[in-house]
Design a protein around this motif. Structure first.
Motif, PDB file in Angstrom:
ATOM      1  N   LEU A 147       0.793  -1.231   0.000  1.00 41.60           N
ATOM      2  CA  LEU A 147       0.000   0.000   0.000  1.00 41.60           C
ATOM      3  C   LEU A 147       0.825   1.281   0.000  1.00 41.60           C
ATOM      4  O   LEU A 147       0.300   2.361  -0.310  1.00 41.60           O
ATOM      5  N   PHE A 150       0.733   4.360  -2.485  1.00 41.05           N
ATOM      6  CA  PHE A 150      -0.421   5.247  -2.672  1.00 41.05           C
ATOM      7  C   PHE A 150      -1.191   5.502  -1.372  1.00 41.05           C
ATOM      8  O   PHE A 150      -2.287   6.039  -1.402  1.00 41.05           O
ATOM      9  N   LEU A 158      -7.461   7.084  -6.548  1.00 40.22           N
ATOM     10  CA  LEU A 158      -6.887   5.745  -6.669  1.00 40.22           C
ATOM     11  C   LEU A 158      -7.465   5.021  -7.876  1.00 40.22           C
ATOM     12  O   LEU A 158      -8.621   5.227  -8.252  1.00 40.22           O
ATOM     13  N   GLN A 162      -6.138  -0.281  -6.830  1.00 42.61           N
ATOM     14  CA  GLN A 162      -5.618   0.295  -5.590  1.00 42.61           C
ATOM     15  C   GLN A 162      -6.724   0.451  -4.555  1.00 42.61           C
ATOM     16  O   GLN A 162      -6.533   0.161  -3.372  1.00 42.61           O
ATOM     17  N   ARG A 163      -7.897   0.921  -5.004  1.00 43.32           N
ATOM     18  CA  ARG A 163      -9.007   1.082  -4.062  1.00 43.32           C
ATOM     19  C   ARG A 163      -9.436  -0.254  -3.479  1.00 43.32           C
ATOM     20  O   ARG A 163      -9.762  -0.354  -2.285  1.00 43.32           O
ATOM     21  N   ARG A 165      -7.548  -2.848  -2.942  1.00 44.23           N
ATOM     22  CA  ARG A 165      -6.562  -3.212  -1.921  1.00 44.23           C
ATOM     23  C   ARG A 165      -6.790  -2.414  -0.641  1.00 44.23           C
ATOM     24  O   ARG A 165      -6.652  -2.928   0.475  1.00 44.23           O
ATOM     25  N   ALA A 192      -3.935  -6.780 -11.439  1.00 46.85           N
ATOM     26  CA  ALA A 192      -4.599  -6.472 -10.174  1.00 46.85           C
ATOM     27  C   ALA A 192      -5.342  -7.693  -9.639  1.00 46.85           C
ATOM     28  O   ALA A 192      -5.325  -7.970  -8.431  1.00 46.85           O
TER      29      ALA A 192
END
Length: 352
Positions: A147, A150, A158, A162-163, A165, A192
């Motif tokens: 993480l 970011f 994001l 990423q969001r 995660r 991802a």
């Protein structure tokens, strides 16, 4: 083993109101609407052991999300009984919240305009996690989900991966025994998805977290879940292993053999069929040649026609081989066949 989910005869009915036509084709009546009952989930029973990873599969409208909402206490069952971690979800929802984590792929529990780290710090207070425990859990999850690149970025900036995660971190900060994932990889790219799957396998192995996944992505099921439950129109059609349903409804398996170089000259002397493939002499019944590409030979066969070891024995006796592998039927194709052929509960055989 101890059961973490015990559901028996779960039913969820919704009242659907439809306005009646008015006189002479005028305004529809809102005072006396036509009401009908729709069953989203019907007589569903489910037992899940601690530490299992289980996939809940079905088409849109099958009742997957409704089932999850009853198991988390968001919806009240119309009938039936359910206990999660020994608690009745709808009556003991506050206690249950501290023992489960939930991630909905198209929703987030993060604050949209705050940096991710601020959302994760705020959740410590919502879950009443002791500071030392929160600090240690966040440290582990930051490392496991990578993480740091970011974590200071506002959530709205994001990427979807990423969001996701970040949402997984938010759902796991309080160390839940059970994690519900509703379409966790929807919309994610291949990289991802692979990262999320790797993390979930690690979570289950290292922490023993029970994971229940609803998904349309059959790669999620094949990669993560030894056990699968198929539901349609709110009814359970199948409850068993992924391998078993592949074996029973998967159609053809494919044997891929790499021939020795000397065999290629022999292949060139064989007569050809109409599709241009060589005609293999004494090919066992129920086996067909799919492709010959250089030294690679592909044979399609059904389990009921010939056992795999017998086919290998025949092939090894007839040809010099360098390597042999098998390709199993894609689970997505298996599920599609079940729906297309309208297999019923009795046809599949539910494993209780």
């Amino acid at each position: 083993m101890e059961m973490i989910i015990e559901a028996q005869g779960l039913q969820k009915d919704f009242r659907i109101a439809k306005r009646r036509p008015g006189l002479f084709g005028g305004l529809r009546s809102v005072v006396d609407p036509e009401v009908r009952m729709v069953s989203a989930v019907r007589d569903l029973s489910l037992q899940v052991q601690c530490g299992e990873m289980i996939g809940l599969v079905g088409p849109n409208g099958a009742g997957k999300s409704t089932t999850i909402k009853m198991l988390t206490g968001i919806l009240t069952p119309s009938s039936g009984e359910v206990r999660v971690a020994g608690l009745v979800p709808i009556r003991q929802r506050r206690e249950l919240t501290s023992r489960i984590g939930v991630v909905f792929g198209q929703r987030t529990q993060l604050w949209w305009d705050l940096p991710l780290i601020d959302s994760l710090r705020l959740l410590r207070h919502l879950y009443r996690i002791p500071e030392a425990r929160h600090r240690e859990n966040l440290k582990q999850l930051r490392a496991m989900l990578d993480l740091d690149e970011f974590i200071d970025t506002p959530v709205r900036q994001l990427s979807l991966g990423q969001r996701m995660r970040g949402d997984l971190t938010a759902a796991l900060l309080h160390e839940p025994e059970l994690l519900y994932l509703d379409e966790p990889t929807i919309g994610l790219d291949v990289v991802a998805k692979a990262r999320i799957r790797e993390f979930l396998l690690s979570l289950n192995t290292q922490r023993g977290t029970t994971v229940l996944i609803t998904t349309h992505d059959m790669d999620d099921i094949e990669t993560l879940c030894p056990r699968m439950v198929i539901i349609d129109h709110g009814c359970k059609l199948y409850d068993g292993t992924v391998k078993d349903i592949q074996a029973r409804f998967g159609g053809e398996r494919i044997l891929v053999a790499v021939l020795d170089a000397a065999e290629m000259a022999r292949m060139a002397t064989l007569s050809r069929s109409e599709d241009g493939l060589p005609v293999l002499p004494d090919l066992p019944e129920g086996v067909r040649l799919i492709k010959l590409d250089g030294p690679q030979l592909e044979l399609g066969f059904r389990r009921e026609a010939i056992p795999a070891h017998e086919l290998i024995s025949w092939l090894g006796a007839c040809y010099a081989l360098r390597d042999v592998t098998f390709q199993e039927p894609d689970i997505e194709d298996v599920i599609r066949r079940i729906y297309e052929k309208n297999l019923l509960l009795g046809d599949i055989g539910v494993a209780v």
